[in-house]
Design a protein around this motif. Sequence first.
Motif, PDB file in Angstrom:
ATOM      1  N   PHE A  44       0.836  -1.195   0.000  1.00 58.28           N
ATOM      2  CA  PHE A  44       0.000   0.000   0.000  1.00 58.28           C
ATOM      3  C   PHE A  44       0.872   1.246   0.000  1.00 58.28           C
ATOM      4  CE2 PHE A  44      -2.624  -3.262   1.956  1.00 58.28           C
ATOM      5  CZ  PHE A  44      -3.838  -3.091   1.286  1.00 58.28           C
ATOM      6  N   VAL A  45       0.595   2.144  -0.941  1.00 54.06           N
ATOM      7  CA  VAL A  45       1.271   3.432  -1.016  1.00 54.06           C
ATOM      8  C   VAL A  45       0.188   4.499  -1.108  1.00 54.06           C
ATOM      9  CG1 VAL A  45       2.777   4.903  -2.424  1.00 54.06           C
ATOM     10  CG2 VAL A  45       3.329   2.480  -2.118  1.00 54.06           C
ATOM     11  N   VAL A  46       0.332   5.566  -0.329  1.00 55.74           N
ATOM     12  CA  VAL A  46      -0.589   6.696  -0.390  1.00 55.74           C
ATOM     13  C   VAL A  46       0.221   7.923  -0.766  1.00 55.74           C
ATOM     14  CG1 VAL A  46      -2.188   8.166   0.912  1.00 55.74           C
ATOM     15  CG2 VAL A  46      -2.149   5.692   1.328  1.00 55.74           C
ATOM     16  N   ILE A  47      -0.257   8.637  -1.792  1.00 54.12           N
ATOM     17  CA  ILE A  47       0.426   9.855  -2.218  1.00 54.12           C
ATOM     18  C   ILE A  47      -0.508  11.058  -2.054  1.00 54.12           C
ATOM     19  CG2 ILE A  47       2.004   8.690  -3.807  1.00 54.12           C
ATOM     20  CD1 ILE A  47       0.236   9.639  -6.135  1.00 54.12           C
ATOM     21  N   ASN A  48       0.115  12.202  -1.826  1.00 47.72           N
ATOM     22  CA  ASN A  48      -0.595  13.464  -1.693  1.00 47.72           C
ATOM     23  C   ASN A  48      -1.019  13.932  -3.082  1.00 47.72           C
ATOM     24  OD1 ASN A  48      -0.759  16.502  -1.655  1.00 47.72           O
ATOM     25  ND2 ASN A  48      -0.410  16.130   0.525  1.00 47.72           N
ATOM     26  N   ARG A  49      -2.283  14.329  -3.247  1.00 47.89           N
ATOM     27  CA  ARG A  49      -2.794  14.736  -4.565  1.00 47.89           C
ATOM     28  C   ARG A  49      -2.223  16.062  -5.043  1.00 47.89           C
ATOM     29  NH1 ARG A  49      -9.083  14.368  -5.223  1.00 47.89           N
ATOM     30  NH2 ARG A  49      -8.475  14.910  -7.351  1.00 47.89           N
ATOM     31  N   GLN A  50      -1.679  16.870  -4.169  1.00 43.12           N
ATOM     32  CA  GLN A  50      -1.141  18.166  -4.596  1.00 43.12           C
ATOM     33  C   GLN A  50       0.358  18.106  -4.839  1.00 43.12           C
ATOM     34  OE1 GLN A  50      -2.646  20.581  -1.437  1.00 43.12           O
ATOM     35  NE2 GLN A  50      -4.722  20.503  -2.246  1.00 43.12           N
ATOM     36  N   ASN A  73      -6.945   8.893   4.801  1.00 43.96           N
ATOM     37  CA  ASN A  73      -8.106   8.394   4.062  1.00 43.96           C
ATOM     38  C   ASN A  73      -9.074   9.543   3.805  1.00 43.96           C
ATOM     39  OD1 ASN A  73      -9.997   6.861   2.781  1.00 43.96           O
ATOM     40  ND2 ASN A  73     -10.589   5.679   4.581  1.00 43.96           N
ATOM     41  N   ASP A  74      -8.652  10.463   2.937  1.00 44.86           N
ATOM     42  CA  ASP A  74      -9.493  11.594   2.549  1.00 44.86           C
ATOM     43  C   ASP A  74      -9.259  11.915   1.076  1.00 44.86           C
ATOM     44  OD1 ASP A  74      -7.178  13.221   2.273  1.00 44.86           O
ATOM     45  OD2 ASP A  74      -7.347  13.972   4.314  1.00 44.86           O
ATOM     46  N   VAL A  75     -10.060  12.821   0.545  1.00 47.19           N
ATOM     47  CA  VAL A  75      -9.999  13.123  -0.891  1.00 47.19           C
ATOM     48  C   VAL A  75      -8.734  13.857  -1.304  1.00 47.19           C
ATOM     49  CG1 VAL A  75     -12.500  13.080  -1.166  1.00 47.19           C
ATOM     50  CG2 VAL A  75     -11.351  15.235  -0.604  1.00 47.19           C
ATOM     51  N   ASN A  76      -7.858  14.167  -0.378  1.00 48.91           N
ATOM     52  CA  ASN A  76      -6.585  14.816  -0.698  1.00 48.91           C
ATOM     53  C   ASN A  76      -5.468  13.817  -0.968  1.00 48.91           C
ATOM     54  OD1 ASN A  76      -7.579  17.516  -0.334  1.00 48.91           O
ATOM     55  ND2 ASN A  76      -7.603  17.073   1.858  1.00 48.91           N
ATOM     56  N   VAL A 102     -14.964   0.269  -1.315  1.00 46.26           N
ATOM     57  CA  VAL A 102     -15.384   1.669  -1.254  1.00 46.26           C
ATOM     58  C   VAL A 102     -14.286   2.627  -1.704  1.00 46.26           C
ATOM     59  CG1 VAL A 102     -17.095   1.284   0.559  1.00 46.26           C
ATOM     60  CG2 VAL A 102     -14.790   2.034   1.183  1.00 46.26           C
ATOM     61  N   THR A 103     -13.092   2.080  -1.950  1.00 50.51           N
ATOM     62  CA  THR A 103     -11.973   2.908  -2.404  1.00 50.51           C
ATOM     63  C   THR A 103     -11.701   2.707  -3.891  1.00 50.51           C
ATOM     64  OG1 THR A 103     -11.036   2.745  -0.186  1.00 50.51           O
ATOM     65  CG2 THR A 103      -9.574   3.552  -1.866  1.00 50.51           C
ATOM     66  N   GLY A 104     -12.618   2.084  -4.607  1.00 51.18           N
ATOM     67  CA  GLY A 104     -12.462   2.020  -6.060  1.00 51.18           C
ATOM     68  C   GLY A 104     -12.357   0.641  -6.650  1.00 51.18           C
ATOM     69  N   GLY A 105     -12.211  -0.387  -5.810  1.00 50.55           N
ATOM     70  CA  GLY A 105     -12.172  -1.751  -6.335  1.00 50.55           C
ATOM     71  C   GLY A 105     -13.512  -2.106  -6.975  1.00 50.55           C
ATOM     72  N   GLY A 106     -13.464  -2.858  -8.045  1.00 47.24           N
ATOM     73  CA  GLY A 106     -14.694  -3.198  -8.760  1.00 47.24           C
ATOM     74  C   GLY A 106     -14.635  -4.588  -9.351  1.00 47.24           C
ATOM     75  N   MET A 107     -14.797  -4.666 -10.667  1.00 46.78           N
ATOM     76  CA  MET A 107     -14.882  -5.943 -11.359  1.00 46.78           C
ATOM     77  C   MET A 107     -13.642  -6.816 -11.157  1.00 46.78           C
ATOM     78  SD  MET A 107     -15.316  -6.824 -15.391  1.00 46.78           S
ATOM     79  CE  MET A 107     -13.576  -6.650 -15.713  1.00 46.78           C
ATOM     80  N   GLU A 108     -12.463  -6.239 -11.223  1.00 46.92           N
ATOM     81  CA  GLU A 108     -11.237  -7.035 -11.084  1.00 46.92           C
ATOM     82  C   GLU A 108     -11.103  -7.591  -9.660  1.00 46.92           C
ATOM     83  OE1 GLU A 108      -9.288  -7.956 -13.580  1.00 46.92           O
ATOM     84  OE2 GLU A 108     -10.313  -6.722 -15.055  1.00 46.92           O
ATOM     85  N   LEU A 109     -11.480  -6.807  -8.669  1.00 46.02           N
ATOM     86  CA  LEU A 109     -11.474  -7.274  -7.279  1.00 46.02           C
ATOM     87  C   LEU A 109     -12.449  -8.429  -7.117  1.00 46.02           C
ATOM     88  CD1 LEU A 109     -10.555  -6.869  -4.316  1.00 46.02           C
ATOM     89  CD2 LEU A 109     -12.434  -5.204  -4.094  1.00 46.02           C
ATOM     90  N   ARG A 110     -13.627  -8.291  -7.694  1.00 45.16           N
ATOM     91  CA  ARG A 110     -14.639  -9.346  -7.606  1.00 45.16           C
ATOM     92  C   ARG A 110     -14.254 -10.581  -8.423  1.00 45.16           C
ATOM     93  NH1 ARG A 110     -16.477  -4.878  -6.153  1.00 45.16           N
ATOM     94  NH2 ARG A 110     -18.201  -4.654  -4.698  1.00 45.16           N
ATOM     95  N   ASN A 137     -13.327   7.092   0.887  1.00 49.23           N
ATOM     96  CA  ASN A 137     -14.549   6.271   0.900  1.00 49.23           C
ATOM     97  C   ASN A 137     -15.633   6.832  -0.010  1.00 49.23           C
ATOM     98  OD1 ASN A 137     -13.300   4.595   2.808  1.00 49.23           O
ATOM     99  ND2 ASN A 137     -14.075   5.839   4.488  1.00 49.23           N
ATOM    100  N   LEU A 138     -15.238   7.280  -1.194  1.00 54.12           N
ATOM    101  CA  LEU A 138     -16.174   7.899  -2.132  1.00 54.12           C
ATOM    102  C   LEU A 138     -17.050   6.887  -2.863  1.00 54.12           C
ATOM    103  CD1 LEU A 138     -13.738  10.532  -3.691  1.00 54.12           C
ATOM    104  CD2 LEU A 138     -15.445  10.893  -1.903  1.00 54.12           C
ATOM    105  N   ASN A 139     -16.639   5.621  -2.842  1.00 50.02           N
ATOM    106  CA  ASN A 139     -17.347   4.563  -3.558  1.00 50.02           C
ATOM    107  C   ASN A 139     -17.462   4.883  -5.046  1.00 50.02           C
ATOM    108  OD1 ASN A 139     -18.392   1.995  -3.574  1.00 50.02           O
ATOM    109  ND2 ASN A 139     -20.476   2.642  -3.131  1.00 50.02           N
ATOM    110  N   LEU A 140     -16.397   5.455  -5.610  1.00 48.82           N
ATOM    111  CA  LEU A 140     -16.312   5.727  -7.041  1.00 48.82           C
ATOM    112  C   LEU A 140     -15.348   4.732  -7.664  1.00 48.82           C
ATOM    113  CD1 LEU A 140     -16.021   9.626  -6.951  1.00 48.82           C
ATOM    114  CD2 LEU A 140     -18.032   8.266  -7.572  1.00 48.82           C
ATOM    115  N   PRO A 141     -15.555   4.382  -8.936  1.00 44.37           N
ATOM    116  CA  PRO A 141     -14.649   3.417  -9.573  1.00 44.37           C
ATOM    117  C   PRO A 141     -13.215   3.927  -9.608  1.00 44.37           C
ATOM    118  CG  PRO A 141     -16.583   3.832 -10.949  1.00 44.37           C
ATOM    119  CD  PRO A 141     -16.614   4.822  -9.832  1.00 44.37           C
TER     120      PRO A 141
END
Length: 180
Positions: A44-50, A73-76, A102-110, A137-141
Motif C-alpha cells: 500500500f502506497v498513499v500519495i498526496n494529490r497536490q 483516508n481523505d480526498v486529498n 469503497v476505495t475504487g475496487g470493482g470488477m477485477e477485485l470481484r 470512501n467515495l465509492n467511485l470506480p
Amino acid sequence: MTDPVNVPLTVCSNTNNNFFFAQIGIGKNGLSQQQQSGGGYYWFVVINRQTLAVEYNQIQTQPNVVPNIGNLNDVNHILILATMGVGLNNPPQGALFQFLDVTGGGMELRRIEQVANQFNCGSLGTFGYALVSVLGNLNLPGFEVSKIGGGSVGPILTIQLMPTTVNGVTSYTPVQLSNA
C-alpha cells in the motif's frame, strides 16, 4: 509559468510466489519493493494529490486487515495498491475487501474473489492485483487490473495523473491513459 502536465503513473504487480517484487512509477520517481520469502504481500502506497509526495508506504500479508493509513483516508490522497505473489487462498476479504470496495475496487477485485472462492489456491496458485484510486470512501470506480496464475510479471496498470488548478492550487486526479 507553464501549466502543469499529466504525470504518468505505472503500477507493476506480480504473481510469482518465489520472488516477491513490485514497482510503482510516479512520473520520473520510482518505488520498488522486494521481499525474499514469506507469504504473499499487499503493498500500500498513499500519495498526496497536490505534491505527489509519498506519505504512506507499507507492506502487509494479512488479507483481512485495512492498512493503517489513519487521517490520510481523505480526498486529498490517492491510494496505490500492488500485490506480490498472493495465493488465491488469501484474497482480500472482510475489512480489507470492504475498504478496497469503497476505495475504487470493482470488477477485477470481484473477479479475484470469485475465482478464489470457487477454486481456492489449487492449480491456479496466485494472483496479481493493482488498484489506483482517490481515497475518502467515495465509492467511485478506481483503476484496477488483475492477473490470475502463471508467469511472474503482471499485471501492469498504466494511467495518468491529470492536474487541475483551482484558486492557484493544483491537484492531481487519476485518469485513463490517453491515446493523444
